[in-house]
Design a protein around this motif. Sequence first.
Motif, PDB file in Angstrom:
ATOM      1  N   SER A 172      -2.030 -13.887  11.327  1.00 38.58           N
ATOM      2  CA  SER A 172      -1.607 -12.597  11.865  1.00 38.58           C
ATOM      3  C   SER A 172      -2.362 -11.471  11.180  1.00 38.58           C
ATOM      4  O   SER A 172      -2.720 -11.580  10.011  1.00 38.58           O
ATOM      5  CB  SER A 172      -0.103 -12.426  11.627  1.00 38.58           C
ATOM      6  OG  SER A 172       0.300 -11.124  11.977  1.00 38.58           O
ATOM      7  N   GLY A 173      -2.571 -10.389  11.916  1.00 29.65           N
ATOM      8  CA  GLY A 173      -3.291  -9.241  11.349  1.00 29.65           C
ATOM      9  C   GLY A 173      -2.367  -8.089  11.026  1.00 29.65           C
ATOM     10  O   GLY A 173      -2.792  -6.932  10.997  1.00 29.65           O
ATOM     11  N   MET A 174      -1.098  -8.407  10.768  1.00 28.87           N
ATOM     12  CA  MET A 174      -0.118  -7.327  10.611  1.00 28.87           C
ATOM     13  C   MET A 174      -0.337  -6.495   9.358  1.00 28.87           C
ATOM     14  O   MET A 174      -0.044  -5.305   9.353  1.00 28.87           O
ATOM     15  CB  MET A 174       1.296  -7.914  10.590  1.00 28.87           C
ATOM     16  CG  MET A 174       1.788  -8.311  11.963  1.00 28.87           C
ATOM     17  SD  MET A 174       2.316  -6.883  12.922  1.00 28.87           S
ATOM     18  CE  MET A 174       4.042  -6.811  12.429  1.00 28.87           C
ATOM     19  N   LEU A 175      -0.814  -7.088   8.283  1.00 30.85           N
ATOM     20  CA  LEU A 175      -0.986  -6.299   7.057  1.00 30.85           C
ATOM     21  C   LEU A 175      -2.097  -5.266   7.273  1.00 30.85           C
ATOM     22  O   LEU A 175      -1.953  -4.104   6.903  1.00 30.85           O
ATOM     23  CB  LEU A 175      -1.309  -7.193   5.854  1.00 30.85           C
ATOM     24  CG  LEU A 175      -1.180  -6.487   4.509  1.00 30.85           C
ATOM     25  CD1 LEU A 175       0.278  -6.317   4.109  1.00 30.85           C
ATOM     26  CD2 LEU A 175      -1.931  -7.227   3.407  1.00 30.85           C
ATOM     27  N   PHE A 176      -3.186  -5.698   7.882  1.00 38.10           N
ATOM     28  CA  PHE A 176      -4.289  -4.780   8.199  1.00 38.10           C
ATOM     29  C   PHE A 176      -3.782  -3.619   9.053  1.00 38.10           C
ATOM     30  O   PHE A 176      -4.040  -2.449   8.778  1.00 38.10           O
ATOM     31  CB  PHE A 176      -5.392  -5.550   8.941  1.00 38.10           C
ATOM     32  CG  PHE A 176      -6.421  -4.668   9.582  1.00 38.10           C
ATOM     33  CD1 PHE A 176      -7.426  -4.093   8.830  1.00 38.10           C
ATOM     34  CD2 PHE A 176      -6.367  -4.408  10.949  1.00 38.10           C
ATOM     35  CE1 PHE A 176      -8.360  -3.265   9.418  1.00 38.10           C
ATOM     36  CE2 PHE A 176      -7.309  -3.577  11.542  1.00 38.10           C
ATOM     37  CZ  PHE A 176      -8.316  -3.003  10.779  1.00 38.10           C
ATOM     38  N   MET A 177      -3.035  -3.992  10.090  1.00 37.63           N
ATOM     39  CA  MET A 177      -2.564  -2.981  11.035  1.00 37.63           C
ATOM     40  C   MET A 177      -1.509  -2.086  10.382  1.00 37.63           C
ATOM     41  O   MET A 177      -1.513  -0.869  10.556  1.00 37.63           O
ATOM     42  CB  MET A 177      -1.992  -3.702  12.251  1.00 37.63           C
ATOM     43  CG  MET A 177      -1.848  -2.843  13.438  1.00 37.63           C
ATOM     44  SD  MET A 177      -1.609  -3.808  14.933  1.00 37.63           S
ATOM     45  CE  MET A 177      -0.454  -5.044  14.471  1.00 37.63           C
ATOM     46  N   GLY A 178      -0.612  -2.722   9.626  1.00 36.42           N
ATOM     47  CA  GLY A 178       0.434  -1.959   8.956  1.00 36.42           C
ATOM     48  C   GLY A 178      -0.145  -0.955   7.971  1.00 36.42           C
ATOM     49  O   GLY A 178       0.375   0.157   7.815  1.00 36.42           O
ATOM     50  N   ALA A 179      -1.248  -1.342   7.317  1.00 36.51           N
ATOM     51  CA  ALA A 179      -1.876  -0.433   6.350  1.00 36.51           C
ATOM     52  C   ALA A 179      -2.346   0.830   7.068  1.00 36.51           C
ATOM     53  O   ALA A 179      -2.159   1.947   6.582  1.00 36.51           O
ATOM     54  CB  ALA A 179      -3.041  -1.134   5.662  1.00 36.51           C
ATOM     55  N   LYS A 180      -2.943   0.662   8.229  1.00 34.33           N
ATOM     56  CA  LYS A 180      -3.440   1.839   8.961  1.00 34.33           C
ATOM     57  C   LYS A 180      -2.292   2.681   9.510  1.00 34.33           C
ATOM     58  O   LYS A 180      -2.311   3.912   9.436  1.00 34.33           O
ATOM     59  CB  LYS A 180      -4.381   1.385  10.094  1.00 34.33           C
ATOM     60  CG  LYS A 180      -5.149   2.475  10.791  1.00 34.33           C
ATOM     61  CD  LYS A 180      -5.856   3.432   9.851  1.00 34.33           C
ATOM     62  CE  LYS A 180      -6.860   2.767   8.939  1.00 34.33           C
ATOM     63  NZ  LYS A 180      -7.291   3.669   7.815  1.00 34.33           N
ATOM     64  N   ILE A 181      -1.271   2.011  10.037  1.00 31.50           N
ATOM     65  CA  ILE A 181      -0.099   2.732  10.563  1.00 31.50           C
ATOM     66  C   ILE A 181       0.552   3.550   9.441  1.00 31.50           C
ATOM     67  O   ILE A 181       0.934   4.708   9.632  1.00 31.50           O
ATOM     68  CB  ILE A 181       0.929   1.718  11.122  1.00 31.50           C
ATOM     69  CG1 ILE A 181       0.347   0.953  12.307  1.00 31.50           C
ATOM     70  CG2 ILE A 181       2.245   2.401  11.467  1.00 31.50           C
ATOM     71  CD1 ILE A 181       0.262   1.704  13.578  1.00 31.50           C
ATOM     72  N   THR A 182       0.665   2.946   8.263  1.00 36.64           N
ATOM     73  CA  THR A 182       1.308   3.630   7.136  1.00 36.64           C
ATOM     74  C   THR A 182       0.440   4.781   6.656  1.00 36.64           C
ATOM     75  O   THR A 182       0.933   5.883   6.405  1.00 36.64           O
ATOM     76  CB  THR A 182       1.565   2.633   5.994  1.00 36.64           C
ATOM     77  OG1 THR A 182       2.313   1.536   6.511  1.00 36.64           O
ATOM     78  CG2 THR A 182       2.332   3.286   4.862  1.00 36.64           C
TER      79      THR A 182
END
Lengths: 247, 216, 669
Positions: A172-182
């Motif tokens: 999953s790429g959620m950490l990458f995406m979450g970092a940008k969202i945050t």
Amino acid sequence: MRLTLKIWRQANASAKGSMHTYEIDGISPEESFLEMLDELNEQLTAKGEDPVAFDSDCREGICGMCGLMISGQAHGPEVTTTCQLHMRSFNDGDTITVEPWRADAFPVVKDLVVDRSAFDRIIQSGGFISANTGSAPEAHSTPVPKPKADRAFDAATCIGCGACVAACPNASGMLFMGAKITHLGELPQGQAERGSRVRAMVATHDGEGFGGCTNIGECAAACPKEIPLDVISQLNNDLRNSGKYLR
Amino acid sequence: MAVTGVIFVLFVLAHMYGNLKLLSGQLAFDEYAHHLRVFGEPMLPKMGLLWIMRIVLLVSVVIHAYAAFTLWGRANNARSTRYAVHKMAQASLSSRFMRWGGVTILLFVIFHLIHFTIVKPNINADYTQAQIDASPYIMATASFKIWWVVLIYVLAMIALGMHINHGLWSATQTLGWANSPSARATAKGIALIVAALTVVGFLIPPLAVAFGLIAK
Amino acid sequence: MTELIHGLYTEGEALVDPSAPTGPIETRWERTKDANRLVNPANRRKLSVIIVGTGLAGGAAGATLGEAGYQVKSFCYQDSPRRAHSIAAQGGINAAKNYKADGDSIHRLFYDTVKGGDYRSRESNVHRLAEESVNIIDQCVAQGVPFAREYGGLLDNRSFGGVQVSRTFYARGQTGQQLLIGAYQALERQIAAGTVEMFTRHEMLELVVVDGKARGIIVRDMVTGEIETHLADAVVLATGGYGNVFFLSTNAVGSNVTATWRAHRKGAYFGNPCYTQIHPTCIPQHGDKQSKLTLMSESLRNDGRIWVPKDAADCDKDPRTLPEEARDYYLERIYPSFGNLVPRDIASRQAKNMCDDGRGVGPSISEVGPDGVTRDVRRGVYLDFADAIKRLGRPAIEEKYGNLFDMYARITGENPYETPMRIYPAVHYTMGGLWVGYDLQSTIPGMFVAGEANFSDHGANRLGASALMQGLADGYFVLPNTIREYLADAPFEKISEDHPAVVEARTSVEERINYFLNSNGNRTVDSYHRELGSIMWEYCGMERTEEGLKLAIDKIRALRADFWTNVKVLGKNEELNQALERAGRVADFLELGELMCIDALHRRESCGGHFRAESQTEDGEALRHDDEFAYVGAWEFGGQPGPNGMGAPVLHKEDLVYEFIEMKQRSYK
């Protein structure tokens, strides 16, 4: 140091790959892991064998271009990038397995080189603040509380290397995406697009063939920039509230 | 997945509370079981609350399982070529056992429903079917005097505890409630406590029966 | 044409920047923008611009031109535009915001930058840079760049690189990364909007010039090997510096000169190629397998004390056991007033002197000296925090330098809180680059050059935190305003891929690739690159002499001849072939290296990062000769360089006139 290397070799994206074994001797513990591979390539070239293709650029741990699965761990046994991993982290006589990032969203280009353009497409779908050049207000017109600025910075240190995806059992790429969202969501400048950003990015992420997140936490443990797991929670929070942000 | 998971956790806690009535003796437990059936009368029909709960749980199971299998499938598709060597850095046993643990729990629930709700077979020759049908207390105590039944329940409760341990913390992430390191630590702590409570709370009655700590 | 000078080059006509503004300096840029013609929004859609490189300059220009509505094609050799080496800049970015009310102003930033460049840059360019610096901060904040902030929520800034005002904005030690990510996101937004077409893993191998104008590029798709032709109305090169000619530098391993060198060969003049900046606080080389060097912020010199043992016999001893009287704090000794905070070039050169004197520390590495003899030399000096830790306490040092200490420990395996750090200078930045006018246009019409790739704003030496400023100023604000004056000439003649000039460019690329793949030599590309690097570092590094440079030119020519007969590149073109990529880059470095030596040889003065041993004061300090050398050395390609001196480059001088700032000799004693 004398080492046995088991390296994934694959001629191109459509070829079938396999593990190959190489012996290498005379490695200094002060060398970086990539310098050790450079040396292997010099030796292979001298013997007339095709050198191993791998990505790297800055070699100081910030560009995010390098990334290898080293004996089953993304970027190897230390919390750092592959280029900042040194041979002193290994023992004389070790057998080291080197594989590319494995994720269908990151297809292998050749040997250890993968295509991470899916990350770029996630950013394209919303990982930005729309501010045309020259349209910016005076920088001091919007104060940002220091704790928010600090959290945004911590999330913004992501280098886009893909280790989170590589380490995740679900790819999953959620950490990458979450970092940008945050990063963007913590700043006042990022509020206007907060709702649409998270929806668009999640849709792109899922469409690119990344797996779903089950909060196992391997991503954060593998992240060379130590991006914490709470950015995933923040992403989910933003997604749940996206309707509110859109109003 | 998170929402249905939380529904299960709430149900499980209530269920556990009821089970502990077993310790108060036959009268109290049978009274409790009866009361569940007539709860809310006359506003609700007989068995009304029970059926509402059953429907909610059934729908939740379907959603939860559907989401779980979808995630499972996506994970398989997202990495069709596996690593030759893969080491986990920190993943908890609970988080790695979610999928097979979930399947285990589902199978157990089916067994459990057959055992105590749908068929209520008499598996202890010391009792008659009529005794079992008449008193939920006897039904339970009769079963838990048999070692393999207790073993099944012990294993199932450990699986459930692990599932809750990771599942509850994971639900806080999915719901977006763990947005800081301290919130994350709290969420993980609560999940661990609830999981432990569940395992201990559910296993007290069967083990008490098995070891003869409850009279009769 | 004059006759050969030093047997190496000729001197051509003086060069005048046709776009240079005149009049009061404060309004030159404003007046230029007003005078530059506009392009109707409807016409912008019909105009195409190629941008090579996606760092701060290229990424920002791509985003801005895309927003304006031009058809942009953007190219990078990495797998994503976010990898460009701007990302590695640590310290910060200067801007004359005067938020600290400490007397900063556009004029003061202008003055400091000109002075820092040792009076070898253009006043007009530098003033424009200082003006735009304030807009950069506004733009980046609007994009969400998380600059450091004070508790009141306003932007923090610090004093950097020895200037007396606090004007450096920063995002911890990762300012370059944050600014680049901002530009990258703006670029990706335009890619999504369809105004920018992105080509990653594509390397520019040739410039297409048709009727004297830049009209396109030839690139190689690094994955499939396909040679592609891309045509456009204008071409922008934002391909960074050429520090990797030294093999070991703080540049990314992929950084190269090929795009600008190919353009140079097609007629673009190369400005001041010998101006390189050598940074004093890098982590020393560990051995002969080293692939790159890592910089640590020079803020370390604020609290660390630099020393070497007085006696060469002590160099392999544990430094903690050496008593005070056995240590030589040489910078404090030679420069009592500035001490460890002397400018970069002085700190660098003195470190080299100490090591040449046999008093270096750390592992000894064998190297070939100027006399051609191989010897073992320790290349490192101590940067000691023991006093600072005693004075301020370890927590204070951790707070200030923790990330740098961690980085040092990660790379060396030593604990800098316990043992002194070892540092040594390394090549960091190249002030030289393709010559451009005030409008950033090269001597090839239609080809613009931005960022480190051009020579323009830093003179002979760049001040700290100015590289990011220049890259973003060029990309966001300067280039988009100057390129429209050129594009306003549209429509341009349509050209097709079978135009003879296009075919010629493409064929030359294919021939070169085939040459490498069929050369069947017996030496790897990297071994040539390492050898070139050691020649450059020895003779064209921190200290340059006429004798050494002449020797270096001979050595480079011999090495280049050997390269073209003996290089070994395996595999085929139609695949990802990293050795083939490097072969092309090293071939160009082998030509550039010679030009750098020629430029260094001709500039018989010491200025900024260029120190000629023949031009120093009695105390061994750099000595400029403003009467002879106050000009930009712009070199015209002289044809295929050969061992017999054929194809000598032609020097064109652009005089530097100082109307607003008085030239002074610097002193740090």
